[in-house]
Design an enzyme around this catalytic site. Structure first.
Site, PDB file in Angstrom:
ATOM      1  N   LYS A  99       0.807  -1.219   0.000  1.00  0.00           N
ATOM      2  CA  LYS A  99       0.000   0.000   0.000  1.00  0.00           C
ATOM      3  C   LYS A  99       0.839   1.267   0.000  1.00  0.00           C
ATOM      4  CE  LYS A  99      -3.840  -2.284   0.048  1.00  0.00           C
ATOM      5  NZ  LYS A  99      -3.236  -3.588  -0.220  1.00  0.00           N
TER       6      LYS A  99
ATOM      7  N   GLU B 226      -2.706   7.084   7.619  1.00  0.00           N
ATOM      8  CA  GLU B 226      -3.360   7.971   6.663  1.00  0.00           C
ATOM      9  C   GLU B 226      -4.403   8.824   7.366  1.00  0.00           C
ATOM     10  OE1 GLU B 226      -3.497   5.458   2.454  1.00  0.00           O
ATOM     11  OE2 GLU B 226      -5.282   5.635   3.692  1.00  0.00           O
TER      12      GLU B 226
ATOM     13  N   ARG C  72      -6.921  -7.650 -10.060  1.00  0.00           N
ATOM     14  CA  ARG C  72      -7.693  -8.868 -10.341  1.00  0.00           C
ATOM     15  C   ARG C  72      -9.109  -8.476 -10.736  1.00  0.00           C
ATOM     16  NH1 ARG C  72     -10.902  -8.649  -5.886  1.00  0.00           N
ATOM     17  NH2 ARG C  72      -9.984  -7.984  -3.918  1.00  0.00           N
TER      18      ARG C  72
END
Length: 445
Positions: free
Chosen positions: A116, A200, A293
């Site tokens: 991430k 974050e 995906r």
């Protein structure tokens, strides 16, 4: 086109991939665990191979067993579906190194977007908006506290290697951060084998909006609209719809352009999803993660854009052009997906069991992608998803009305089921208005 395909997954997504494969004349091979031998995807494939016991590590995540199944059946290609090995870059490399076609993005793209923090940094460099946060893992608790002080509370504590709504916690102050940091780090080490944590900015009222991208065989990346995914429990999606009722034409242009830049930044091929957070008060959006995906919620995009995303995945993997004109993509109508899970409709706790009744709804604008039939058993070994109920209409209102009727018609007995929750949601004024956010389920409970 590919002539033979092994589906390295189970349940509804395996059944859905097999359906497209059979329509295209592709020989399909299912792999299954000992616990799943009686499920529909096993009998609907042209051939099936048992790859191990119920434990996913010994079956659906057993790389050698799956590759041996591919060798013994002589297939050309492997489709990983979602979950399990779908975002495992080493598996993708091994598949291609074995001379097989991997129906998914390249291993380098999977690696780049799997972490991430690395993904955030790549997206920022590509001009994709990212939320304020750390550019490297918080090495220890002191570093996390310092980062949070600079970002400003509340903050989200996230596993850098996480995904699917797992490995996250919210901290409103330093005391909460100290608790959440240790909790998330321990969870990340246990689940992902990587305890790296990022910090974050947390937005108390936010919408979860994602964009479907497709990296074509000729190198172009195109965006097939956005999906609203804000109806969630425990940061995991329950309902998706397209188009998002929160996105104006101008905002859609910005969303789609950013998603294309994201794909181009990692030379993306095949299907993927760029997930974002949208602040409804400012109309600002921020990159959250990229799922390398096919997504669970891909059917709503298929309805609105008139494409079969699995077919497009197979065409890209085979080096073929898409079935659609990339320069003439335009949405039409509205679609909603409800995830039918074997879980308590109040607390959303898993409730596996033997299925004694299974009657699916039908009619105009109604589609059911299911993994089970009456007589099957939902076991505790895998995700609780039993089926996806997808409805479409010319307008959102028509789609909602069809969803109400379909939920009422859907009969499932045996395991616990969240159909009563959807009946409640489809009468909820906040949902019906379209002006809802990721807190809607908690407000209903």
């Amino acid at each position: 086109m590919i002539e033979s395909l092994l589906v390295a997954n189970r349940g509804e997504i395996a059944r859905r991939i097999i359906r497209t494969g059979r329509r295209l004349g592709i020989r399909t091979i299912a792999v299954h665990s000992e616990a799943d031998g009686a499920l529909p995807f096993v009998t609907e494939a042209d051939e099936a191979v048992c790859v191990g016991p119920a434990n996913p590590a010994q079956s659906y995540r057993n790389v050698e067993a799956i590759l041996e199944a591919a060798r013994s059946t002589g297939v050309q290609a492997i489709h990983p579906g979602y979950g399990f090995l779908s975002e495992n870059a080493d598996f993708a490399r091994t598949v291609e190194g074995s001379g097989l076609i991997w129906v998914g993005p390249g291993a380098d793209a999977i690696t780049a977007m799997g972490d991430k923090i690395n993904a955030r940094n790549l997206m920022a460099a590509a001009g994709v908006p990212v939320a304020p946060g750390t550019t490297e893992p918080a090495a220890d608790l002191d570093a996390a506290v310092a980062a949070a002080a600079e970002i400003g509370y509340p903050v989200m504590v996230k596993a850098a290697a996480g995904g699917g709504g797992m490995g996250m916690g919210v901290a409103a102050d330093e005391a909460a951060l100290r608790t959440e940091y240790d909790k998330v780090r321990a969870f990340a080490e246990r689940m992902f084998g990587d305890g790296s944590v990022l910090i974050e900015r947390y937005f108390p009222r936010v919408r979860h909006v994602e964009v479907q991208i497709l990296g074509l065989a000729d190198g172009r990346v195109v965006a097939l609209g956005e999906r609203e995914c804000s109806v969630q429990r425990r940061n995991q999606k329950l309902v998706e719809e397209s188009p998002s009722p929160a996105v104006s034409p101008e905002l859609r242009e910005r969303f789609l352009a950013a998603a294309v830049r994201a794909g181009e930044a990692v030379n993306y091929r095949n299907a993927g999803t760029v997930e974002c957070l949208l602040d409804p008060s400012t109309q600002e959006f921020f990159f959250l993660e990229m799922n390398t995906r096919l997504q669970v919620e891909h059917p709503v995009t298929e309805y609105v854009y008139g494409v079969d995303l699995v077919e497009e995945q197979l065409r890209v993997a085979a080096g073929l052009a898409p079935t659609f004109d990339p320069d003439a993509l335009a949405p039409r109508g509205h679609a909603i997906e409800l995830r039918i899970n074997a879980e308590d409709p109040k607390r959303f706790l898993p409730g596996p069991g033997a299925i004694t009744t299974w009657n699916e709804p039908a009619g105009a604008g109604v589609r059911v992608d299911s993994g089970y039939v009456a007589g099957n058993t939902v076991t505790p070994f895998y995700d609780s998803l039993m089926a996806k109920l997808i409805v479409s209409g010319d307008t959102r209102e028509e789609a909602v009305e069809r969803a109400r009727a379909a939920v009422a018609q859907f009969e499932i007995a045996g395991p616990k089921c969240n159909l009563p929750f959807f009946a409640e949601l489809l009468e909820n004024p906040e949902f019906l208005s379209g002006d809802y956010d990721t807190g809607i389920v908690s407000r209903m409970r």
